[in-house]
Scaffold this motif. Structure first.
Motif, short mmCIF file in Angstrom:
data_model
loop_
_atom_site.label_atom_id
_atom_site.label_comp_id
_atom_site.label_asym_id
_atom_site.label_seq_id
_atom_site.Cartn_x
_atom_site.Cartn_y
_atom_site.Cartn_z
N ALA A 168 0.82 -1.22 0.00
CA ALA A 168 0.00 0.00 0.00
C ALA A 168 0.85 1.26 0.00
O ALA A 168 0.39 2.32 -0.45
CB ALA A 168 -0.94 0.00 1.21
N TRP A 169 2.09 1.17 0.48
CA TRP A 169 2.96 2.36 0.48
C TRP A 169 3.18 2.90 -0.94
O TRP A 169 3.48 4.08 -1.12
CB TRP A 169 4.32 2.03 1.09
N ALA A 170 3.06 2.03 -1.95
CA ALA A 170 3.33 2.46 -3.32
C ALA A 170 2.20 3.27 -3.94
O ALA A 170 2.40 3.93 -4.96
CB ALA A 170 3.62 1.24 -4.21
N LYS A 179 -2.31 3.66 -11.13
CA LYS A 179 -2.68 3.87 -9.74
C LYS A 179 -4.08 3.32 -9.46
O LYS A 179 -4.30 2.61 -8.46
CB LYS A 179 -2.63 5.36 -9.41
N ALA A 180 -5.02 3.63 -10.33
CA ALA A 180 -6.40 3.18 -10.12
C ALA A 180 -6.49 1.66 -10.11
O ALA A 180 -7.18 1.07 -9.27
CB ALA A 180 -7.29 3.77 -11.22
N ALA A 181 -5.79 1.01 -11.03
CA ALA A 181 -5.83 -0.45 -11.10
C ALA A 181 -5.13 -1.08 -9.90
O ALA A 181 -5.57 -2.10 -9.36
CB ALA A 181 -5.19 -0.92 -12.40
N TYR A 182 -4.02 -0.48 -9.48
CA TYR A 182 -3.29 -0.97 -8.30
C TYR A 182 -4.18 -0.91 -7.06
O TYR A 182 -4.23 -1.85 -6.27
CB TYR A 182 -2.04 -0.11 -8.12
N VAL A 183 -4.91 0.20 -6.93
CA VAL A 183 -5.81 0.35 -5.79
C VAL A 183 -6.94 -0.68 -5.85
O VAL A 183 -7.38 -1.19 -4.81
CB VAL A 183 -6.38 1.79 -5.74
N ALA A 184 -7.39 -1.01 -7.05
CA ALA A 184 -8.45 -2.01 -7.18
C ALA A 184 -7.99 -3.36 -6.63
O ALA A 184 -8.76 -4.06 -5.96
CB ALA A 184 -8.85 -2.15 -8.65
N ARG A 242 11.95 5.77 -4.90
CA ARG A 242 12.91 5.33 -5.91
C ARG A 242 12.58 3.93 -6.41
O ARG A 242 12.84 3.59 -7.56
CB ARG A 242 14.31 5.38 -5.29
N TYR A 243 11.98 3.11 -5.54
CA TYR A 243 11.71 1.72 -5.89
C TYR A 243 10.23 1.45 -6.13
O TYR A 243 9.77 0.32 -5.95
CB TYR A 243 12.27 0.79 -4.81
N ARG A 244 9.48 2.46 -6.58
CA ARG A 244 8.06 2.25 -6.84
C ARG A 244 7.86 1.21 -7.94
O ARG A 244 6.91 0.42 -7.89
CB ARG A 244 7.37 3.57 -7.20
N GLY A 245 8.72 1.21 -8.94
CA GLY A 245 8.62 0.19 -9.99
C GLY A 245 8.86 -1.20 -9.45
O GLY A 245 8.20 -2.16 -9.83
N ALA A 246 9.81 -1.32 -8.53
CA ALA A 246 10.09 -2.62 -7.91
C ALA A 246 8.92 -3.07 -7.06
O ALA A 246 8.60 -4.27 -7.02
CB ALA A 246 11.36 -2.53 -7.06
N ALA A 247 8.25 -2.14 -6.38
CA ALA A 247 7.07 -2.49 -5.59
C ALA A 247 5.97 -3.03 -6.50
O ALA A 247 5.29 -4.01 -6.16
CB ALA A 247 6.57 -1.27 -4.81
#
Length: 348
Positions: A168-170, A179-184, A242-247
């Motif tokens: 959820a931190w990402a 973002k919308a799909a990740y939250v879903a 910096r690591y949002r893509g890795a998350a």
């Protein structure tokens, strides 16, 4: 081998007690956390943790992984008797930064990413599942004992009782459709608005049904380093923009591999006629995560890589790092069971 796992002493919902240190690094962190953060302290300069021979410490070992877990836990529930001011205390953050640096250096060495590596290829590889394997989920499906299942539940509790929280931190670090799909996906992990269906709560139900304690981090003191490392990896990725893509890559790998792995665990539980609450947890992951896989492939990873091509290498790193630490935990479980001993650290 008969399990004597007992429930932890903390009341469910309360902050857990600080665990015992496992070496100089975790001792250093616990000494900070037991002290008064409002008393002026010297902020350690880069390299100062080398006083504890950081360069010689196993980056995946008990001492460093527990030290990191303690630091990261301050951003979640925290610990009983530990002042919340430690969460953002510059002195402790300096220590954490050095621990992270040692951990990340090892990960980048062990899971390199080349210039031509793509997220799409990595996700395709993740989808190739063999019906036969020699990992823990295959063993539990075909021959695992109830005692081994209970050990695995206790080992995994250091993650599943905070499931979805690290990812959820990402959310605030993403934009637009990704973002919308990740939250879903996260919305489903948090029960779709129903408290009793939050995956953390489903795992607490599982623990109780298995005769185990359901208190948050109740088994931290006996969880091996191999169980702490996957959670630390998630926390690190989530807490660093910096690591949002890795998350994102990590969550994609989690959801893509979850349905087949959960199905194997469910099959073993059905073979053992385990309590329904135990079966329900994995049945939920078989069904929900199959949908999540498609959302993450196209709507999260696909959209992020299109919008921010520079993130693709980090997405690949997140996927490979997930596999690396999960394989290490799998190996830990199988080694212990082949040798006829508990997968948990210390006496039960």
């Amino acid at each position: 081998m008969t399990s004597q796992l007992t429930g932890p002493t903390a009341t469910r919902g309360s902050a857990p007690p600080l665990p015992a240190a496992r070496g100089p690094l975790s001792t250093l962190v616990t000494e900070y956390l037991r002290a008064d953060p409002h008393v002026p302290r010297e902020i350690r300069t880069p390299g100062s943790v080398a006083e504890t021979a950081l360069s010689a410490v196993d980056p995946y070992g008990d001492d460093l992984q527990l030290a990191l877990y303690l630091c990261y836990e301050l951003h979640y529930v925290g610990f009983a008797g530990v002042d919340p001011a430690w969460e953002w205390h510059p002195a402790l953050l300096a220590v954490r930064g050095e621990l992270e640096g040692h951990f990340l250096s090892a990960l980048h060495h062990d899971v390199p990413v080349g210039p031509g590596d793509t997220a799409a290829h990595e996700m395709d590889e993740l989808s190739i599942e063999s019906p036969d394997g020699d990992g823990a989920s295959y063993h539990l499906r075909d021959a695992g004992t109830w005692d081994q299942y209970r050990q695995m539940f206790a080992v995994r509790s250091v993650f599943h009782l905070k499931e979805a929280d690290p990812h959820a931190w990402a959310i605030p670090r993403l934009r637009g459709h990704a973002k919308a799909a990740y939250v879903a996906v996260e919305f489903d992990e948090f029960g779709g608005g129903r408290g009793e269906a939050v995956h953390q709560e489903l795992f607490a139900d599982l623990l109780r049904a298995a005769g185990l304690g359901d208190d948050y981090l109740g088994y931290l003191d006996i969880a091996p380093a191999a169980a702490l490392t996957p959670v630390n990896l998630m926390s690190l990725f989530g807490l660093h923009r910096r690591y949002r893509g890795a998350a994102v890559g990590h969550l994609a790998a989690t959801e893509i591999t979850s349905p087949p792995g959960s199905q194997r665990l469910l099959s073993g539980l059905e073979r053992l006629q385990a309590p329904e609450a135990c079966r329900h947890f994995y049945r939920e992951h078989v069904e929900a995560d199959a949908v999540h896989e498609q959302i993450l492939r196209t709507d999260v990873v696909g959209d992020l890589v299109r919008a921010e091509p520079d993130c693709e290498a980090d997405v690949v790193f997140g996927i490979r790092a997930f596999l690396f630490v999960e394989d290490a935990l799998d190996a830990h479980l199988m080694t212990a069971w082949r040798e006829g001993r508990s997968a948990l650290a210390g006496d039960l």
